[in-house]
Motif scaffolding. Sequence first.
Motif, PDB file in Angstrom:
ATOM      1  N   THR A 274      -2.118  -3.035  17.045  1.00  0.00           N
ATOM      2  CA  THR A 274      -2.131  -4.402  17.011  1.00  0.00           C
ATOM      3  C   THR A 274      -1.040  -5.131  16.477  1.00  0.00           C
ATOM      4  N   LEU A 275      -0.397  -4.353  15.385  1.00  0.00           N
ATOM      5  CA  LEU A 275       0.655  -4.870  14.613  1.00  0.00           C
ATOM      6  C   LEU A 275       1.863  -5.039  15.628  1.00  0.00           C
ATOM      7  N   ALA A 276       1.800  -4.240  16.608  1.00  0.00           N
ATOM      8  CA  ALA A 276       2.973  -4.353  17.541  1.00  0.00           C
ATOM      9  C   ALA A 276       2.842  -5.586  18.719  1.00  0.00           C
ATOM     10  N   ASN A 277       1.908  -6.229  18.380  1.00  0.00           N
ATOM     11  CA  ASN A 277       1.879  -7.220  19.012  1.00  0.00           C
ATOM     12  C   ASN A 277       2.762  -8.468  18.650  1.00  0.00           C
ATOM     13  N   PHE A 278       3.469  -8.258  17.595  1.00  0.00           N
ATOM     14  CA  PHE A 278       4.221  -9.043  16.951  1.00  0.00           C
ATOM     15  C   PHE A 278       5.680  -8.752  16.849  1.00  0.00           C
ATOM     16  N   GLU A 279       6.658  -9.606  16.844  1.00  0.00           N
ATOM     17  CA  GLU A 279       7.950  -9.376  16.414  1.00  0.00           C
ATOM     18  C   GLU A 279       7.782  -9.683  14.724  1.00  0.00           C
TER      19      GLU A 279
ATOM     20  N   GLU B 209       0.221 -10.873   5.325  1.00  0.00           N
ATOM     21  CA  GLU B 209      -1.256 -11.731   5.585  1.00  0.00           C
ATOM     22  C   GLU B 209      -1.813 -11.369   7.031  1.00  0.00           C
ATOM     23  N   ILE B 210      -0.936 -11.211   8.080  1.00  0.00           N
ATOM     24  CA  ILE B 210      -1.589 -10.688   9.355  1.00  0.00           C
ATOM     25  C   ILE B 210      -1.993  -9.188   9.259  1.00  0.00           C
ATOM     26  N   GLU B 211      -1.380  -8.321   8.624  1.00  0.00           N
ATOM     27  CA  GLU B 211      -1.833  -7.158   8.297  1.00  0.00           C
ATOM     28  C   GLU B 211      -3.194  -6.942   7.440  1.00  0.00           C
ATOM     29  N   GLY B 212      -3.157  -7.672   6.717  1.00  0.00           N
ATOM     30  CA  GLY B 212      -4.521  -7.749   5.577  1.00  0.00           C
ATOM     31  C   GLY B 212      -5.456  -8.167   6.666  1.00  0.00           C
ATOM     32  N   TYR B 213      -5.354  -9.203   7.299  1.00  0.00           N
ATOM     33  CA  TYR B 213      -6.412  -9.602   8.312  1.00  0.00           C
ATOM     34  C   TYR B 213      -6.992  -8.651   9.275  1.00  0.00           C
ATOM     35  N   ILE B 214      -5.981  -8.226   9.856  1.00  0.00           N
ATOM     36  CA  ILE B 214      -6.374  -6.903  10.850  1.00  0.00           C
ATOM     37  C   ILE B 214      -7.069  -5.918  10.315  1.00  0.00           C
ATOM     38  N   ARG B 215      -6.606  -5.343   8.857  1.00  0.00           N
ATOM     39  CA  ARG B 215      -7.419  -4.218   8.306  1.00  0.00           C
ATOM     40  C   ARG B 215      -8.651  -4.809   7.830  1.00  0.00           C
ATOM     41  N   GLY B 216      -8.905  -5.836   7.434  1.00  0.00           N
ATOM     42  CA  GLY B 216     -10.116  -6.332   6.884  1.00  0.00           C
ATOM     43  C   GLY B 216     -10.923  -6.448   8.137  1.00  0.00           C
ATOM     44  N   SER B 217     -10.645  -6.795   9.235  1.00  0.00           N
ATOM     45  CA  SER B 217     -11.812  -7.278  10.457  1.00  0.00           C
ATOM     46  C   SER B 217     -11.855  -5.793  11.095  1.00  0.00           C
ATOM     47  N   HIS B 218     -11.127  -4.826  10.820  1.00  0.00           N
ATOM     48  CA  HIS B 218     -11.403  -3.613  11.717  1.00  0.00           C
ATOM     49  C   HIS B 218     -11.241  -2.301  10.790  1.00  0.00           C
TER      50      HIS B 218
ATOM     51  N   ASP C 284     -13.129  -0.019  10.418  1.00  0.00           N
ATOM     52  CA  ASP C 284     -13.531   1.516  11.000  1.00  0.00           C
ATOM     53  C   ASP C 284     -12.576   1.827  12.259  1.00  0.00           C
ATOM     54  N   TRP C 285     -11.348   1.052  12.486  1.00  0.00           N
ATOM     55  CA  TRP C 285     -10.390   1.417  13.339  1.00  0.00           C
ATOM     56  C   TRP C 285      -9.612   2.589  12.844  1.00  0.00           C
ATOM     57  N   PRO C 286      -8.919   3.396  13.990  1.00  0.00           N
ATOM     58  CA  PRO C 286      -8.009   4.571  13.264  1.00  0.00           C
ATOM     59  C   PRO C 286      -6.625   3.869  13.291  1.00  0.00           C
ATOM     60  N   GLU C 287      -5.752   4.533  12.536  1.00  0.00           N
ATOM     61  CA  GLU C 287      -4.443   3.837  12.092  1.00  0.00           C
ATOM     62  C   GLU C 287      -3.725   3.498  13.567  1.00  0.00           C
ATOM     63  N   SER C 288      -3.978   4.429  14.625  1.00  0.00           N
ATOM     64  CA  SER C 288      -3.306   3.964  15.709  1.00  0.00           C
ATOM     65  C   SER C 288      -3.654   2.750  16.180  1.00  0.00           C
ATOM     66  N   GLY C 289      -4.889   2.116  16.211  1.00  0.00           N
ATOM     67  CA  GLY C 289      -5.303   0.991  16.599  1.00  0.00           C
ATOM     68  C   GLY C 289      -4.822  -0.152  15.816  1.00  0.00           C
TER      69      GLY C 289
END
Length: 287
Positions: free
Chosen positions: A180-185, A160-169, A171-176
Amino acid sequence: MQTQRLPVAPDVELAVDAWAAVAGSPVDAAAFVLVHGLASNARMWDGVAGRLTACGNPAFTVDLRGHGRSGKPDGAYDMATVADDVAAVISGLGLDRPVVAGQSWGGNVALELAHRHPSLVRGTVLVDGGWLEPCAAFPSWEACEARLAPPRLAGLHLTEIEGYIRGSHADWPESGIAGTLANFEVRPDGTIAPWLTYDRHIAVLHGLWDHRPSEIYAEIDTPVLLVPADTGPGEQAAQKREGVDLAMRRLPRARLHWITGDHDIHAQHPDELADVMLDQLADGFFA
């Protein structure tokens, strides 16, 4: 990239990622220390660090106290304490006057570092932060806390988190995205929790509330590059321009370069940001 843990205070160790410059780079090439924002982590800088090292400059990204893979003490999270942590990282790594770049809250940390430890810093880069002064934007700490308290994300599923991040960004490169996903355990059941706990997030926010960058601009001896993000029109954009204009008037040695994009422009446009910072080295501004 290699990760090490450095002690910075009693019972506090920070995770630091060391990015080696490409083979054949000058041994005296200036290093960069890259500082993340509130509730973020070192991996958000991966794209920038990769570009810097490809151009011959070593880079070091750090998870600040309470964040990412670093120690999570229950003690102080005020700006002076966090800036002193970064100073301890620079000394512990044996770096010779690196350029220190900070994004958002990390920009305020970088500015405070330059104020408290000017001999350690070659130059300071404020990436859409550094001029943040919520005490001027809110009538009270309680109002600030109510508006800026983080959402309760613990327990949501990683997909769910990854889907939201990818949908909101998109145009971001994969590194970004990965940063962002690394903000979470990620827990064994696939749910997530922010590495920065809610209570520590509020403690960091209170440290930002207590910080007064406008009162120390005139005392900053090191050259400062401001890189605000042009996120479009609106009330917050107008307030940002006022803050940037004030910093430019009061800082003794400052340059300004706007980048069109999101608040996390280091994740969205890493090459552009890295090249702007390298330009300051090439023309002697960060001497």
